[in-house]
Design a protein around this motif. Structure first.
Motif, PDB file in Angstrom:
ATOM      1  N   GLN A   2       0.826  -1.202   0.000  1.00 63.09           N
ATOM      2  CA  GLN A   2       0.000   0.000   0.000  1.00 63.09           C
ATOM      3  C   GLN A   2       0.865   1.259   0.000  1.00 63.09           C
ATOM      4  N   ARG A   4       0.179   5.398   0.804  1.00 58.89           N
ATOM      5  CA  ARG A   4      -0.816   6.295   1.383  1.00 58.89           C
ATOM      6  C   ARG A   4      -0.505   7.735   1.014  1.00 58.89           C
ATOM      7  N   THR A   9      -5.539   5.790  -0.260  1.00 59.13           N
ATOM      8  CA  THR A   9      -4.603   4.663  -0.209  1.00 59.13           C
ATOM      9  C   THR A   9      -4.665   3.909  -1.524  1.00 59.13           C
ATOM     10  N   THR A  11      -3.440   0.561  -3.434  1.00 60.09           N
ATOM     11  CA  THR A  11      -2.968  -0.781  -3.101  1.00 60.09           C
ATOM     12  C   THR A  11      -2.561  -1.538  -4.360  1.00 60.09           C
ATOM     13  N   ASN A  13      -2.809  -4.589  -5.715  1.00 61.22           N
ATOM     14  CA  ASN A  13      -3.680  -5.700  -5.322  1.00 61.22           C
ATOM     15  C   ASN A  13      -3.559  -6.928  -6.218  1.00 61.22           C
ATOM     16  N   SER A  74       7.992  -3.267  -1.641  1.00 61.79           N
ATOM     17  CA  SER A  74       7.047  -4.269  -1.127  1.00 61.79           C
ATOM     18  C   SER A  74       7.761  -5.309  -0.260  1.00 61.79           C
ATOM     19  N   ARG A  79       5.332  -7.252   2.334  1.00 68.22           N
ATOM     20  CA  ARG A  79       4.105  -7.507   1.576  1.00 68.22           C
ATOM     21  C   ARG A  79       4.516  -7.674   0.118  1.00 68.22           C
TER      22      ARG A  79
END
Length: 248
Positions: A2, A4, A9, A11, A13, A74, A79
């Motif tokens: 993510q 911000r 936000t 993401t 995904n 990431s 993540r």
């Protein structure tokens, strides 16, 4: 992963190529539209500076990592996502559209580049016939009526997949508007992806891409345009590293 920005936000995904193909395939199967954005450091610079860009980015259904720095950030955040360059996904996604029986359109910078890209795609993908190729006029503004006219043409022609190769900001704005006005069309914002196919831009050699050195190739190829961009990207990198560590 993510990122911000004030109240917004963004993401990443879609974690990898296989996940992207699966998600797009599901949309094609039910003739539902989508918008795909390919985030990189330059986009992060623009996202920090422009509320309009943030709003249009937030309207994208799928976001993939289109630059190695996004992948590295990431991993810092624990993540992890994989590199999914938009230029590498043009042919696989068009091929998937053909297999799903969806009509394909191209929107790009010049008619000659689109014609050459269409020929290249049709020669590599059996059964493909580009249904529409649209080069918006100089000074194209996605907020003006001409954008709505383009999207109306896509809807009328029952386009299932549209590759958009316009400057960052304009392509995401057009795709965001398209989600409302052409809801059965999938939009992929691939920047220079069609120009690489057409040969109007030359992509870095594969070995440079494997070493994460494509940025150097682009900087040397077009220093007037790319060097200021990369300086701006470097300026935000420390803050992004700190933000990634805080996401752990």
């Amino acid at each position: 992963m993510q990122f911000r920005f004030e109240t917004t936000t963004i993401t990443v995904n879609i974690a990898n190529r296989a996940a992207l193909l699966a998600a797009v395939g599901q949309r094609f199967a039910v003739q539902d539209g989508f918008a795909l954005a390919t985030i990189n450091l330059d986009h992060l610079v623009k996202l920090r500076a422009s509320p309009a860009f943030r709003a249009n980015y937030a309207a994208q259904d799928f976001v993939v990592a289109d630059g190695n720095p996004i992948v590295w950030l990431s991993r810092l955040a624990r993540r992890p996502v994989e590199l999914v360059p938009g230029s590498d996904m043009v042919i696989p996604l068009v091929q998937l559209a053909v297999q799903s029986g969806r009509r394909v359109a191209l929107i790009g910078t010049t008619e000659s580049a689109l014609a050459t890209a269409a020929t290249a795609l049709e020669s590599q993908i059996p059964g493909l016939k580009i249904a529409l190729s649209i080069a918006p006029p100089m000074g194209f503004d996605p907020q003006r009526p001409e954008a709505r006219a383009i999207l109306a043409r896509l809807a009328t022609a029952d386009i299932g997949f549209c590759v958009i190769a316009l400057p960052a900001g304009k392509q995401e704005a057009l795709a965001a508007l398209g989600r409302r006005l052409a809801p059965h069309t999938g939009f992929a914002n691939f920047g220079a992806g069609l120009d690489f196919l057409a040969g109007s831009q030359t992509r870095a050699p594969r070995w440079m891409r494997a070493l994460a050195m494509e940025w150097l190739w682009r900087a040397l190829s077009d220093p007037h345009r790319m060097l200021p961009r990369y300086i701006a990207c470097l300026a935000i990198l420390p803050g992004q590293i700190i933000a990634a560590l805080k996401l752990r």
